[in-house]
Design an enzyme around this catalytic site. Structure first.
Site, mmCIF file in Angstrom:
data_model
loop_
_atom_site.group_PDB
_atom_site.id
_atom_site.type_symbol
_atom_site.label_atom_id
_atom_site.label_comp_id
_atom_site.label_asym_id
_atom_site.label_seq_id
_atom_site.Cartn_x
_atom_site.Cartn_y
_atom_site.Cartn_z
ATOM 1 C CE LYS C 171 -3.867 2.377 0.299
ATOM 2 N NZ LYS C 171 -3.685 3.542 1.116
ATOM 3 C CD GLU C 178 -3.182 8.080 -4.274
ATOM 4 O OE1 GLU C 178 -3.460 6.923 -3.890
ATOM 5 O OE2 GLU C 178 -3.449 9.105 -3.623
#
Lengths: 303, 303, 303, 303
Positions: C171, C178
Site C-alpha cells: 500500500k 499515486e
C-alpha cells in the site's frame, strides 16, 4: 598533551602527524599494523590494542576516534564509553550520524565521560592545509580544547558550533552541500564535453580558477585531474555514497526542507551503481505493449 | 589603444575603469546619462550616441559591447555590424545565447568585420579582482587581443577557448554550474537553519571558508551576507533567471546529457516566482475528491 | 460474523456499510459520537469505548482498526494487543508504516493474537465501488479471511500479498505511485493552462478519458473537478503529505532505487507548504552580492 | 468519403481499417510495399506514389498523414502543401511539434489548402478500441469533419480543442503526462521488487486494477506484461524518447511552469541511453583526489 588516536588511515594519519609536529605525545592504534608502523618514524607510540592504548595514557585520558561511520565507530566508542573513567575525554572525529552521536553523548554523560563530536573536513588536503573542524558538545569542554584542535585546524578552521550532535550535524550538511557542488561541476563539464566546439576541459577548469564566480577548492582539484588526463579515462562512472550525503537528504525531508539539487546528486550516485534498471525495463515493456516500440541499443541486441 | 565601450553599468563600468587605469583611451556610451557622467572623472570620454562613438575612434576601431542579452545586445550589435568597416573589431562581452553568436559571427565575417565573443565573469567582484574571460572567435584575432584582455583579466583569468560562439558557450555552462552551486548552498543552509541545534549560520559559513572542501568564492560571499544579517531578512525568496542557466538546461537536454541538479536549480527558481501553483491546486482538488482531504494552511482558510 | 470496527470516518464508515449490507453484525467505535450515530440507522451497534467493544463481541473476536497512521493507530492497537486473547484476530486496515507493522505482528504473535495488515485503497470511491485490499500476514489466516474481505473488495480487489508488513508495504508503494501519477497530471494541466491556445481544461480531461493512453481513475476524478470549476478557484495550492508517499521515497533511497519522479512529487508538496523559502532568500542575497541583482516581485517590493 | 492516407504502419494501418470498415474509400501509400500489400485485402486501394495518390482522389481531396514527426512528416506534407488545390483538406495526425504545425497551417492558409492538426492516441490499442483524437484548426472545418473522425474515435474520443497547433499541443502534453505516469509506475515497481517480501509483481499489478486509485490503462498493460514475464527479462533498460515528452519539458520551462516529475521522467530516459556517464567519471576523479576513494564495481576493476 597525551592523546590516544584510534584509526590511523588517510584522515587519522594526517591528524597524528599534525599533533606530533606540535610536540604532543600520540599513542595510536589501527587494525592494520603496517599503517601504524608507517607513523612510528614520525614519533607515534604504537599501542597493541585498545586496552593497551588506554593504559599507556597518563592523567586525564583524551581519546580521538577517526573511524568509518557505523559499525567501526560504534564498536570502538562502545569500548571507550566503558573503559574510560569520569573526567576522561572521548572525541569522535568521524562522519557519524548525528542521531547516534546524541545518544552516545547521553551515555557518556551518565558515566561522566566527557564527549565531543567533531566534524572533520577535508580529507587528503588536510594533511598539508590542516583541517576544518566543526565542534559539538559541552561548551566549556569545547572551549578548553579549542587550542589543541586549532593545531590541526589552523587559520580559522576550527569553531564550536553547538551542543552534542551539532558537530556531526554541521558536517553532514557540509557533505550534502559537497554532493551538490560536485554534481554541478560534473554536469557542467559533461555539457562542455558534449559540445561541438571540441573544448579543452582542462584549460577551462584552469581558466575558471582565476577571478570567476565558480572558483572553489573542488574546482582546483578538478583542474588537477583534468590536466593529468582530460578524458579521465582511468575513472569509472560508478560512484559510492557514504552516509552523510544521503542523511542530508533524509534530514531535509524530515524537516520539510525541499532540497531537490542535493537530492538529485544522491539519486545520480544511486543510479550510477545499477547495472540494469528494473524501472527502465518496465518502461521498455510498456512501450512495446502500447506502441510496438522495440528498442535495441544502437548496434546491438536488447541489453 | 582606443576602445569604444557600449553599456557602462555594473560590468561595463568596471571594465572601463580597468582599461582607463591601464592607459587606454575609452570612448563610452550608455542609455543612462548619469552612468556615463560617473565615469568621466575616471577619464572616460562620453559619446552622444552610437554614431558619435564610432566617429570618435581612430584607425582600426575596436568596440566592446557589455549589454543585457537579447534585444539590447541585438540592437546595438546590429548597428555595429553595419557601421563598422572591414578590419574593425567587434567584441560582445555579454551573456548572449551562443546560437545567436554563431549567426552574428557569420554576418560579421561576410562584411569582414572581425568579431570575438567573450564570456565575462564575475560581476561586481571584477571591479577589484579583474574578470575571468572566455574568448571565442578567430584564433589569430583572439591571440592578438589577449594582451589587451589580460589587462582586465589578470592572473590567468583570460584564455582563448575556441571558434566563434564557444566563448559564450563556455560562459553559459559556467553560469549553469553556478546555478547548481548556488542551489547546493541554498539548500544546505536551509537544512542547517531547520535543525533543532539553533546553529549560527554566519559562523558556519565563515568556518567552512577555512580548510574545508566546500570553500569557494560563492561561500565567501555568503559568509559576508550572513554576517551582516543572519536571517537575510531583507531578501525575498523570489529568484530570477536570466538566460544562461536555462540555456544550460536546454543545451543539456538537446545533447542528451542528464543534468538533474542544474535542472533542479532552474526549476526551483521558476517555482519561486509563482504566486499560486495551478499544479498544486490540481493536487488539492484531486485529494478532496478521492480522500475528502480539505487542506487549509495552518491557522487560516484555503489560500 | 461479528466484527469490531474502530474508526468510522470516511474509510471506516464505508467499510461498515459494506459489511452491514452483507449481513454481518458490526460493533463500532469512534471518538466522534456523531459519526457513530450516523451509522446506527444502517445497523451499526455502537460501543461506548474500546473495552465495551471487546465485551460485546462473542466467540473469536475480530477487530478491524481503520485509523490515521501514527499515534491513533498505535494507541488503539496497543489496547487490543493487550485486551484480545489467544486466537482473536486484529486487522490494521490503515496506512501504517510497515516497519511498525512488522514489530506489531511480532508482539501479537508472542501473545497468540492473530494479526493481518491490510492496505486499503481507494478512499471515498470505495463506498460505492468497494475497496482494493492488499493483505499481509500469516497465509492461512489470510486465506481464511479472504471471503470476508472480498465482501468489501469485490471484483478481484482483494489479494494476499505476503507475510506481515507486506500489506502495508504494498500500500505504501501504491501511494507513492499515486503521488507520481497525481504530480504528472498536475504538471501537465499546468502546462495546458499556460499555453496561448486558451484551452478548455475540463473538455480535455474529459476527452482523454476516452481511448487515450492516459486514461485512469485519477483522470476521471480530475475531469469531474474541472467540469465543476475549470479554474479550481476554491482550491489552494497547499498540499499535505500523510506518510506513505514520503515513506516510499525513504524506502527507495534505503534500497538504492533511484525514484526521481516520485521524489519530485514529494518535494513539490513540501515546497507548497512553505510560506517563504530560506533557500530562496540565500539565492537572492548571493545574487545581490555578486551581481547587484535586487529583485522585487513584479509590481511590488521585496516579498 | 474518399480519403488519402500516407503512412500505413502501426497507427496508419489501424486507422485505415477503421475507415474501410465504415465504408470509406481509402487510397493509401507507404514507403514499405509489404505494409501496403497487407491492407489491400481489407479493401485499401494502393497508390504508387504521392502523385498517384492525389490523382486517384476525386472532388475535394482529403489527405491524412500518419508519419513519424520531423523529416518524414515535413517532406510529405510539403509535397501536399504544393500538390493540393484550394479547398482540399490536409490533416496531420502525427506527433508533430506544434510550432512547426502553426507555421504549416499558415502556409496552407496562404494557398487556401485547408488544414487540421490532430493529436492521435493510443497506439496499438487504437486498432481495437478506436483512438482518442485532439483536433486543432479552423473551427468550422473541424466541426464538419468531426463525424468522419468519430468513426475512428468512438465513444467520446474525439473533440475540437482549438486553433491550428492546439491539437498537437494538447497531444504533446498528453504524452508528457504519459512520461510521468510511466515513470511513476516504473519507479514504484522497482521499489516493490527491491523489498525483502519477495512480492509477486504480476499479482500486485493485477490486484491494483480493481478498485484502487492507481487503476489506469497503463496499469492494465503492465499487468499483461508482468503476467507474461514477471522479470521482464527480455526487455533492456534502454529507453528512447521520441519528441513529445521532451517538448513538454521545454514548453514547461519556456512558460515558467515547474514540471519536476515529467522532467525527471525525461532525464531518466536520457540517462538510460548512456553507456558511460562522463559526469560520473568527474565525480570519481574528484573523490579520488580529495578522499583517496578509489571505487571499483563490486567484483571487478574500474569500469
Amino acid at each position: 598533551m597525551d592523546i590516544g588516536l584510534v584509526g590511523l588511515g588517510r584522515m587519522g594519519g594526517g591528524i597524528a602527524r599534525h599533533w606530533l609536529r606540535n610536540g604532543h605525545r600520540v599513542v595510536g592504534y589501527d587494525l592494520t599494523p603496517s599503517i601504524v608502523a608507517s607513523l612510528v618514524d614520525d614519533g607515534l607510540e604504537a599501542a597493541d590494542d585498545l586496552t593497551d592504548l588506554v593504559s599507556r595514557l597518563d592523567g586525564r585520558r583524551v581519546i580521538w576516534t577517526m573511524l568509518p561511520a557505523g559499525q567501526p565507530t560504534r564498536e570502538v566508542t562502545a569500548f571507550f564509553e566503558d573503559a574510560l573513567a569520569a573526567g576522561d575525554v572521548l572525541i569522535d572525529g568521524g562522519n557519524t550520524n548525528y542521531h547516534e552521536t546524541v545518544a552516545r553523548a547521553e551515555r557518556c554523560a551518565a558515566r561522566e565521560v566527557r564527549f565531543l563530536d567533531v566534524g572533520t573536513s577535508s580529507g587528503l588536503l588536510g594533511r598539508d592545509l590542516g583541517y576544518c573542524l566543526m565542534v559539538g558538545g559541552d561548551r566549556d569542554l569545547a572551549l578548553e580544547f579549542l587550542p589543541l584542535l586549532e593545531q590541526i585546524a589552523p587559520d580559522g578552521g576550527c569553531r564550536y558550533v553547538g551542543p552534542s550532535g551539532s558537530g556531526h550535524y554541521v558536517k553532514m550538511v557540509h557533505n550534502g552541500i559537497e554532493y551538490g557542488l560536485l554534481e554541478a561541476y560534473a554536469e557542467g563539464f559533461e555539457v562542455l564535453r558534449a559540445s561541438d566546439f571540441d573544448l579543452d576541459l582542462a584549460e577551462i577548469a584552469e581558466l575558471w580558477r582565476h577571478n570567476s564566480l565558480v572558483t572553489s577548492r573542488l574546482l582546483d582539484l578538478l583542474s588537477t585531474k583534468l590536466s593529468a588526463d582530460p578524458e579521465l579515462s582511468k575513472f569509472g562512472d560508478y560512484v559510492e555514497d557514504l552516509g552523510t550525503g544521503r542523511w542530508t537528504v533524509l534530514e531535509a525531508i524530515a524537516r520539510d526542507v525541499p532540497a531537490p539539487a542535493i537530492t538529485a546528486a544522491l539519486l545520480t550516485r544511486i543510479r550510477s551503481r545499477q547495472d540494469k534498471s528494473f524501472g527502465g525495463q518496465v518502461l521498455s515493456a510498456l512501450r512495446e505493449e502500447f506502441g510496438g516500440h522495440v528498442v535495441t541499443r544502437p548496434g546491438g541486441p536488447i541489453a
